[in-house]
Design a protein around this motif. Structure first.
Motif, PDB file in Angstrom:
ATOM      1  N   THR A 247       1.023  -1.139  -0.007  1.00 33.39           N
ATOM      2  CA  THR A 247       0.042  -0.049   0.004  1.00 33.39           C
ATOM      3  C   THR A 247       0.972   1.155  -0.019  1.00 33.39           C
ATOM      4  O   THR A 247       1.972   1.209   0.320  1.00 33.39           O
ATOM      5  N   THR A 248       0.363   2.178  -0.647  1.00 33.52           N
ATOM      6  CA  THR A 248       0.796   3.600  -0.545  1.00 33.52           C
ATOM      7  C   THR A 248       1.184   3.910   0.972  1.00 33.52           C
ATOM      8  O   THR A 248       2.218   4.654   1.426  1.00 33.52           O
ATOM      9  N   PHE A 249       0.275   3.770   1.853  1.00 35.48           N
ATOM     10  CA  PHE A 249       0.500   3.931   3.583  1.00 35.48           C
ATOM     11  C   PHE A 249       1.910   3.396   3.938  1.00 35.48           C
ATOM     12  O   PHE A 249       2.657   3.878   4.563  1.00 35.48           O
ATOM     13  N   GLY A 250       2.087   2.079   3.529  1.00 35.19           N
ATOM     14  CA  GLY A 250       3.510   1.342   3.800  1.00 35.19           C
ATOM     15  C   GLY A 250       4.708   2.102   3.347  1.00 35.19           C
ATOM     16  O   GLY A 250       5.345   2.368   4.108  1.00 35.19           O
ATOM     17  N   ARG A 251       4.463   2.467   2.025  1.00 37.43           N
ATOM     18  CA  ARG A 251       5.531   3.022   1.569  1.00 37.43           C
ATOM     19  C   ARG A 251       5.823   4.382   2.122  1.00 37.43           C
ATOM     20  O   ARG A 251       7.013   5.015   2.512  1.00 37.43           O
ATOM     21  N   ARG A 252       4.938   5.183   2.439  1.00 33.45           N
ATOM     22  CA  ARG A 252       4.990   6.499   3.197  1.00 33.45           C
ATOM     23  C   ARG A 252       5.622   6.390   4.576  1.00 33.45           C
ATOM     24  O   ARG A 252       6.195   7.172   4.917  1.00 33.45           O
ATOM     25  N   THR A 253       5.246   5.404   5.066  1.00 31.79           N
ATOM     26  CA  THR A 253       5.768   4.795   6.462  1.00 31.79           C
ATOM     27  C   THR A 253       7.492   4.865   6.591  1.00 31.79           C
ATOM     28  O   THR A 253       8.009   5.192   7.381  1.00 31.79           O
ATOM     29  N   VAL A 254       7.757   3.979   5.628  1.00 34.59           N
ATOM     30  CA  VAL A 254       9.079   3.829   5.302  1.00 34.59           C
ATOM     31  C   VAL A 254      10.040   5.164   5.127  1.00 34.59           C
ATOM     32  O   VAL A 254      10.762   5.316   5.598  1.00 34.59           O
ATOM     33  N   ALA A 255       9.231   5.726   4.271  1.00 42.08           N
ATOM     34  CA  ALA A 255       9.853   7.139   3.703  1.00 42.08           C
ATOM     35  C   ALA A 255       9.966   7.887   4.951  1.00 42.08           C
ATOM     36  O   ALA A 255      11.097   8.629   5.253  1.00 42.08           O
ATOM     37  N   VAL A 256       8.834   8.067   5.963  1.00 41.41           N
ATOM     38  CA  VAL A 256       8.959   9.040   6.808  1.00 41.41           C
ATOM     39  C   VAL A 256      10.102   8.560   8.038  1.00 41.41           C
ATOM     40  O   VAL A 256      10.783   9.124   8.720  1.00 41.41           O
ATOM     41  N   GLY A 257      10.114   6.967   8.135  1.00 35.53           N
ATOM     42  CA  GLY A 257      11.136   6.447   9.194  1.00 35.53           C
ATOM     43  C   GLY A 257      12.658   6.784   8.590  1.00 35.53           C
ATOM     44  O   GLY A 257      13.703   6.950   9.276  1.00 35.53           O
ATOM     45  N   GLY A 258      12.776   6.698   7.267  1.00 36.71           N
ATOM     46  CA  GLY A 258      14.137   6.945   6.840  1.00 36.71           C
ATOM     47  C   GLY A 258      14.592   8.383   6.691  1.00 36.71           C
ATOM     48  O   GLY A 258      15.534   8.657   7.009  1.00 36.71           O
ATOM     49  N   ASN A 259      13.816   9.256   6.353  1.00 42.53           N
ATOM     50  CA  ASN A 259      14.147  10.620   6.234  1.00 42.53           C
ATOM     51  C   ASN A 259      12.828  11.521   6.142  1.00 42.53           C
ATOM     52  O   ASN A 259      12.141  11.730   5.203  1.00 42.53           O
ATOM     53  N   ALA A 260      12.391  12.007   7.482  1.00 41.04           N
ATOM     54  CA  ALA A 260      11.301  12.617   7.443  1.00 41.04           C
ATOM     55  C   ALA A 260      11.055  14.037   6.751  1.00 41.04           C
ATOM     56  O   ALA A 260      10.144  14.372   6.150  1.00 41.04           O
ATOM     57  N   GLU A 261      12.206  14.679   6.893  1.00 45.19           N
ATOM     58  CA  GLU A 261      12.471  15.957   5.916  1.00 45.19           C
ATOM     59  C   GLU A 261      12.305  15.639   4.256  1.00 45.19           C
ATOM     60  O   GLU A 261      11.493  16.519   3.710  1.00 45.19           O
ATOM     61  N   ALA A 262      12.961  14.474   3.852  1.00 48.72           N
ATOM     62  CA  ALA A 262      12.855  14.462   2.499  1.00 48.72           C
ATOM     63  C   ALA A 262      11.273  13.987   2.126  1.00 48.72           C
ATOM     64  O   ALA A 262      11.059  14.070   1.070  1.00 48.72           O
ATOM     65  N   ALA A 263      10.746  13.088   3.167  1.00 50.14           N
ATOM     66  CA  ALA A 263       9.469  12.610   2.876  1.00 50.14           C
ATOM     67  C   ALA A 263       8.401  13.894   2.936  1.00 50.14           C
ATOM     68  O   ALA A 263       7.569  13.852   1.958  1.00 50.14           O
ATOM     69  N   ARG A 264       8.502  14.971   3.757  1.00 50.94           N
ATOM     70  CA  ARG A 264       7.896  16.060   3.597  1.00 50.94           C
ATOM     71  C   ARG A 264       8.093  16.926   2.379  1.00 50.94           C
ATOM     72  O   ARG A 264       6.900  17.297   1.485  1.00 50.94           O
ATOM     73  N   LEU A 265       9.143  17.112   1.945  1.00 48.01           N
ATOM     74  CA  LEU A 265       9.603  17.689   0.567  1.00 48.01           C
ATOM     75  C   LEU A 265       8.700  16.852  -0.551  1.00 48.01           C
ATOM     76  O   LEU A 265       8.429  17.612  -1.646  1.00 48.01           O
ATOM     77  N   ALA A 266       8.878  15.605  -0.553  1.00 51.54           N
ATOM     78  CA  ALA A 266       8.072  14.806  -1.515  1.00 51.54           C
ATOM     79  C   ALA A 266       6.537  14.865  -1.413  1.00 51.54           C
ATOM     80  O   ALA A 266       5.862  14.243  -2.271  1.00 51.54           O
ATOM     81  N   GLY A 267       6.035  15.729  -0.460  1.00 51.82           N
ATOM     82  CA  GLY A 267       4.513  15.893  -0.431  1.00 51.82           C
ATOM     83  C   GLY A 267       3.756  14.826   0.426  1.00 51.82           C
ATOM     84  O   GLY A 267       2.848  15.048   0.623  1.00 51.82           O
ATOM     85  N   ILE A 268       4.448  14.246   1.503  1.00 48.94           N
ATOM     86  CA  ILE A 268       3.811  13.452   2.436  1.00 48.94           C
ATOM     87  C   ILE A 268       3.482  14.192   3.590  1.00 48.94           C
ATOM     88  O   ILE A 268       4.516  15.073   4.079  1.00 48.94           O
TER      89      ILE A 268
END
Length: 250
Positions: free
Chosen positions: A119-140
């Protein structure tokens, strides 16, 4: 999340009060789940929107939930009298020789794997865990994602509380004691990085099985509980050191 054990305790005692048991099976199950989700909501709001450090927020929840559980029970064990709940712990309720508790564990594991990996939720979870700032810039929406994760944690605590009620036939303020230690150890042994960004459901399940086996070996060898806790702490430290060494060589 340092509060998982305390949330389990609070959910179990709240769900086994005399008033709750008057609503039968559904009342106990719904109360356990709702209390768990409610505690997860408080944790999520404090961390995601209140800016409180997760360690502090969940430590406060640990203390508060334990205190409230003790206040509700007044230090007494609350016995369950609902036959529908007690029956699930008996051999007659087994499905093809498998206890209902094991089936629930399997279902939760499969659902967790699907959510994290498909799911997209799962991919977002991994992204936030890896680099929250990069995830934010990616629109999460990082804050909302964290809130959802704490809600899921609380939901699982509620389910665990209900399973404990079935297993013991009671609700106690001591339920879930040191579960946070077991949860952290199982996750780390299963390959989840404390720094975030890497972890699997399969690895966590293996971590649970390994850690449970180790605990059972301690019990079979009649080790004192204090020695067991020291050994568990040493296992966690060893697992973290192995993780760091592995990460530095890759």
């Amino acid at each position: 999340d340092l509060s998982v054990g305390a949330i389990v305790a609070l959910s179990s005692v709240w769900a086994t009060t005399v008033a709750t048991q008057e609503y039968g099976f559904a009342g106990i199950l719904l109360t356990a789940v709702l209390v768990g989700v409610g505690c997860g909501l408080v944790n999520g709001l404090l961390v995601a929107y209140g800016g409180v450090v997760p360690f502090i927020a969940t430590l406060a929840m640990l203390a508060s939930a334990r205190g409230l559980a003790l206040q509700i029970t007044d230090g007494r064990t609350q016995i369950v009298s609902v036959d529908g709940v007690l029956g699930l712990g008996e051999r007659d309720a087994y499905v093809l020789g498998v206890p209902p508790l094991v089936l629930v564990f399997a279902v939760v594991t499969v659902i967790g794997w699907l959510i994290l990996n498909r799911t997209t939720f799962g991919r977002r979870t991994v992204a936030v865990g890896g680099n929250a700032e990069a995830a934010r810039l990616a629109g999460i929406d990082v804050r909302r994602q964290r809130l959802y994760l704490y809600l899921l944690s609380g939901l699982c605590c509620g389910i665990a509380a209900f399973l404990l009620i079935i297993l013991s036939g009671s609700g106690q303020n001591t339920n879930g004691n040191l579960y946070e230690l077991d949860a952290i150890a199982a996750a780390i042994i299963g390959g989840t990085l404390l720094s975030g960004g890497r972890g699997t459901i399969t690895g966590s399940v293996l971590g649970v099985l390994i850690f449970t086996t180790i605990t059972n070996i301690f019990a079979l060898n009649n080790l004192q509980s204090d020695v067991q806790q020291i050994a568990k702490g040493a296992i966690i430290v060893a697992a973290v050191l192995v993780q760091r060494r592995t990460a530095s060589t890759t």
